[in-house]
Scaffold this motif. Sequence first.
Motif, PDB file in Angstrom:
ATOM      1  N   CYS A 162       0.857  -1.192   0.000  1.00  0.00           N
ATOM      2  CA  CYS A 162       0.000   0.000   0.000  1.00  0.00           C
ATOM      3  C   CYS A 162       0.896   1.246   0.000  1.00  0.00           C
ATOM      4  CB  CYS A 162      -0.879  -0.044   1.251  1.00  0.00           C
ATOM      5  SG  CYS A 162      -1.953   1.387   1.467  1.00  0.00           S
ATOM      6  N   CYS A 202       0.868   3.556   1.869  1.00  0.00           N
ATOM      7  CA  CYS A 202       1.186   3.951   3.246  1.00  0.00           C
ATOM      8  C   CYS A 202       2.419   3.217   3.768  1.00  0.00           C
ATOM      9  CB  CYS A 202      -0.008   3.703   4.175  1.00  0.00           C
ATOM     10  SG  CYS A 202      -0.222   1.981   4.659  1.00  0.00           S
ATOM     11  N   CYS A 259      -3.316  -3.789   3.211  1.00  0.00           N
ATOM     12  CA  CYS A 259      -4.311  -2.850   3.750  1.00  0.00           C
ATOM     13  C   CYS A 259      -5.659  -3.105   3.076  1.00  0.00           C
ATOM     14  CB  CYS A 259      -3.902  -1.409   3.459  1.00  0.00           C
ATOM     15  SG  CYS A 259      -2.516  -0.848   4.456  1.00  0.00           S
TER      16      CYS A 259
END
Length: 400
Positions: A235, A237, A242
Amino acid sequence: VLEALRQQRIISRTALAVQTHTSRAMVSLVVDEFLRDGLVRAVGPGDSTGGRPPQLIEFVPDAALAPGAALTNSQWNLVLINLDAHVVRRIESPIVGSSPAEAIASLSQGYLRLTADLPPSRLLPALGLGTPGLVDIRTGTIVTAADMGWNDVDMAAMTRKALGLQRVIVANRSRLGALAELWQGAGRGVDSLIYVWVGTGIAAGIVIKGRLFVGANSSAGELGHVTVQPDGPLCPCGNRGCLQQLASGPAIANRARQRLREVPTSLIGSLVGGAPERITAEVVFAAERMGDELAGELIAEAGAHIGLAVANLINLFNPQMVILGGPVGAADESLLTAVQAEVRRRAMAHPLAAAQITRSVLGPDASAIGAGVLVLQRTLGLLRPAERGADGAPAEGADG
Ligand SMILES: [Zn+2]
């Protein structure tokens, strides 16, 4: 006093003093001011309980309007809501380009159109905004919005300057969707709910005891980044597996492209004229409605991932209601059914028995309505939805 008037709709000054634990003299002062501002009107005598019949006053929900706007899919949805959070006007304003300055130019145009013929006295002195990304609700700064490629955008200050407004309140659009559902949507009469927005990303808004729960630094509800597959896809992030990498609109479309190679006869292929790059989550839902087996599997798969996360939320927060919203979340009954099935498999029986899982009824204006509700809360101190609608009937599930 205004909150009590809004809940009771028609009431005498004496009853209002009793209700608000305030002196009769103080209530009269406040009510006189409300009469001057048009927030209430005199409606004549009520039933006598022995002595002189009491003079009744009635709450006027359209006396003041709150503006709210939310950014989704390269446009602003703007609404004016009354003091009961009913939409009295709505418009859209497309955004040309993708920079913060371009977004604010579009917002300014939209706001001026929305409020053009209104006397300033009818407009509450603040504007609420819902945006994608992590937003610091105290400062009105967008910390990061991956959707837009924005970092550290001081949305509140830029909007105040562009529109000459005193007060601009900014929050993540999914958190605001939760407020809107509570005041005017599927969550009316409910005290604690979780709104799950599914679109280009996934995020939630958590309402506890009628109030939005934002956490220590405004990031409570980042459901899209809970891990549902420890070794799943990477992801942006930095984490793997996720939820939004597995069940957002783009994730559903990606998975459809992969699976279409194994099942080339699926209707998904023919709906996009054999051009897999044109596959979207909407196409998958359309194919499912036509009875396509692969589309059904893809939706069941996304629903199972969301359901796993929702089961954890139900165990953690014990909400009365979980509402699926956003362009993908509220798009089709089939996704809701898949989420419900997974939740039944995973949530604990006791909290599950109290939790209704349903779809948003507000459509694309949910976040803009929530932004307007934020204005009602911050400028007038109206903290919860009126328990009686305009027709005087108690809202469903309200306990009075
Ligand atoms: Zn993530």
